[in-house]
Design an enzyme around this catalytic site. Structure first.
Site, short mmCIF file in Angstrom:
data_model
loop_
_atom_site.label_atom_id
_atom_site.label_comp_id
_atom_site.label_asym_id
_atom_site.label_seq_id
_atom_site.Cartn_x
_atom_site.Cartn_y
_atom_site.Cartn_z
N LYS A 223 -13.71 114.39 6.95
CA LYS A 223 -12.39 114.40 7.56
C LYS A 223 -12.37 115.02 8.95
CE LYS A 223 -9.70 113.47 3.50
NZ LYS A 223 -8.92 113.93 2.37
N ARG A 258 -14.41 115.03 -4.21
CA ARG A 258 -14.30 113.61 -3.85
C ARG A 258 -15.05 113.41 -2.54
NH1 ARG A 258 -11.35 110.20 -0.69
NH2 ARG A 258 -10.71 108.23 -1.61
N1 HH2 Z 1 -8.43 111.66 0.60
C1 HH2 Z 1 -8.40 110.35 0.93
C2 HH2 Z 1 -7.99 109.39 -0.01
N2 HH2 Z 1 -7.68 109.75 -1.27
N3 HH2 Z 1 -7.42 111.42 -2.91
C3 HH2 Z 1 -7.44 112.71 -3.28
N4 HH2 Z 1 -7.13 113.07 -4.53
N5 HH2 Z 1 -7.80 113.70 -2.40
C4 HH2 Z 1 -8.13 113.42 -1.10
O1 HH2 Z 1 -8.42 114.35 -0.31
C5 HH2 Z 1 -8.11 112.05 -0.67
C6 HH2 Z 1 -7.73 111.05 -1.63
C7 HH2 Z 1 -8.77 109.93 2.32
O2 HH2 Z 1 -10.13 109.56 2.41
P1 HH2 Z 1 -10.71 108.05 2.38
O3 HH2 Z 1 -10.43 107.41 1.07
O4 HH2 Z 1 -12.12 108.08 2.75
O5 HH2 Z 1 -9.96 107.33 3.56
P2 HH2 Z 1 -8.80 106.26 3.58
O6 HH2 Z 1 -7.57 106.90 3.02
O7 HH2 Z 1 -8.69 105.90 5.03
O8 HH2 Z 1 -9.23 105.09 2.71
#
Ligand code: HH2
Length: 292
Positions: A223, A258
Site C-alpha cells: 500500500k 492479507r
Molecule cells: N485491502 C484491499 C482490498 N481488500 N480487504 C480487507 N479485509 N483488508 C484490506 O486491507 C483490503 C481488503 C486493497 O488491496 P488490493 O485488493 O490489492 O487492491 P484493489 O482494491 O485495488 O483491488
C-alpha cells in the site's frame, strides 16, 4: 499445511500466522490489475499462492483502490463465475472480497467459506443475514467514507479508539442480524480513509483491537503508506515494507495477513516464528542452568 476455518476463527490461536493470498480478478486493481482476469491465469496464481503457504485465497472482482468506481453485482459474478469453483477445488479456504450480498451468495454457493466485506455490512443490508444463514465467516473492515473519496483529508481525534468503537458496533450489528460474533474477524482497514500517521497508529495499536475478542486481520500489502516511508513508487516492489508491517502487527496480536507476495511473507514468518520459539525455550530454562 493450511488452516481450518475453526483455526482461522480462533482468537486465542497461537502458532503459525494465517496467510490470505490476494487474487484480484479485476482490470484496475492498484498493483496487479488485469493480470488475473483470465480464469486459467487466476487459478494458476491461486495454486502458486497455496504452494507458497496461503491458507485462504481472497478472490475479488471489484477494485477498492482510492478513487475507484463501483462494479455491479452482475459484472462481479460474470468475472467470478468460472474462477471461484475452480479455486475452491484447490483445497484452501476461499474468501470473497465483495460488499454485495448477491455476489457473496454466488460465491458461497460455489465453495467460498468467508465473506471479506470492506464495508462491514453497511453497503448491503442483506449481507449479515445471508452469512448467518449460510454458516459463513465474515471479515468486518473499517473504512472512513467510500473508495471514491476516502483519501481526501481523512480526520480522526483518536484513530485507534474510533476504529475500535466502529468495529465493536459492527460486531453488535452482525449479531442482531443473525451472524454470531464467533464467526467474525475484524480489520482496521489499512489505507481506507487513513493517512500515513493513521495507518502507523493502527498497526501500532493492534493490541487494542485484539481486546474486541476476535481475530485481527491486516492488509498492508504494497500500500501507498509503505511507498511514503520508503520512497518506493512501484507498488509491486514494496514487499520488504509489507513484510515489516506484517511482522510488527503480528508481534502486537494480529493473526491473519492479507498479502500479494505470499511466498516472501511466509518465509519471513517462518524465521520470525523460529526466533520466537527459541526465545520461549530460553525463558523456560531454570535459573543458573547450563545455557550452552
Ligand atoms: N485491502 C484491499 C482490498 N481488500 N480487504 C480487507 N479485509 N483488508 C484490506 O486491507 C483490503 C481488503 C486493497 O488491496 P488490493 O485488493 O490489492 O487492491 P484493489 O482494491 O485495488 O483491488
Amino acid at each position: 499445511m493450511s488452516a481450518s476455518l475453526g483455526q482461522i476463527l480462533d482468537p486465542d490461536r497461537i502458532g503459525r500466522p494465517i496467510l490470505m493470498g490476494v487474487l484480484n480478478v479485476t482490470p484496475d486493481s492498484f498493483s496487479d490489475g488485469g493480470r488475473f482476469l483470465d480464469p486459467e491465469a487466476a487459478v494458476a496464481h491461486a495454486q502458486r499462492m497455496i504452494d507458497e503457504g496461503a491458507d485462504i485465497i481472497d478472490v475479488g472482482a471489484e477494485s477498492t483502490r482510492p478513487g475507484s468506481g463501483r462494479v455491479s453485482g452482475a459484472e462481479q459474478i460474470a468475472r467470478l463465475r468460472r474462477i471461484v469453483p475452480a479455486v475452491a477445488a484447490l483445497g484452501a479456504a476461499v474468501s470473497i472480497d465483495t460488499t454485495r450480498a448477491e455476489v457473496a451468495e454466488f460465491a458461497l454457493g460455489a465453495g467460498a467459506a468467508i465473506v471479506n466485506d470492506v464495508s462491514a455490512g453497511r453497503d448491503d443490508p442483506h449481507m449479515f443475514a445471508l452469512a448467518g444463514e449460510r454458516g459463513a465467516a465474515v471479515v468486518l473492515m473499517h473504512m472512513l467514507g467510500a473508495p471514491k473519496t476516502m483519501q481526501s483529508d481523512p480526520a480522526y481525534k483518536d484513530v485507534v479508539a474510533e476504529v475500535k468503537r466502529f468495529l465493536g458496533a459492527r460486531l453488535d450489528a452482525a449479531q442482531a442480524a443473525g451472524l454470531p460474533p464467533e464467526r467474525c474477524i475484524v480489520d482496521p482497514g489499512i489505507g481506507f480513509g487513513k493517512n500515513l500517521k493513521h495507518n502507523l497508529a493502527l498497526l501500532a495499536g493492534i493490541d487494542k483491537l485484539c481486546e474486541l475478542g476476535r481475530p485481527v486481520l491486516v492488509g498492508p500489502s504494497r500500500k501507498r503508506f509503505i511507498g511514503e516511508i520508503t520512497g518506493q513508487q512501484d507498488a509491486a516492489a514494496r514487499t520488504a515494507g509489507t513484510i515489516a508491517a506484517c511482522l510488527s502487527a503480528w508481534r502486537r496480536g494480529a493473526s491473519i495477513f492479507r498479502v500479494h507476495d505470499v511466498g516472501q511473507v511466509a518465509q519471513a514468518f517462518l524465521v520470525a516464528s523460529a526466533v520466537e520459539r527459541a526465545g520461549e525455550r530460553e525463558d523456560s530454562r531454570p535459573e543458573g542452568g547450563n545455557r550452552l
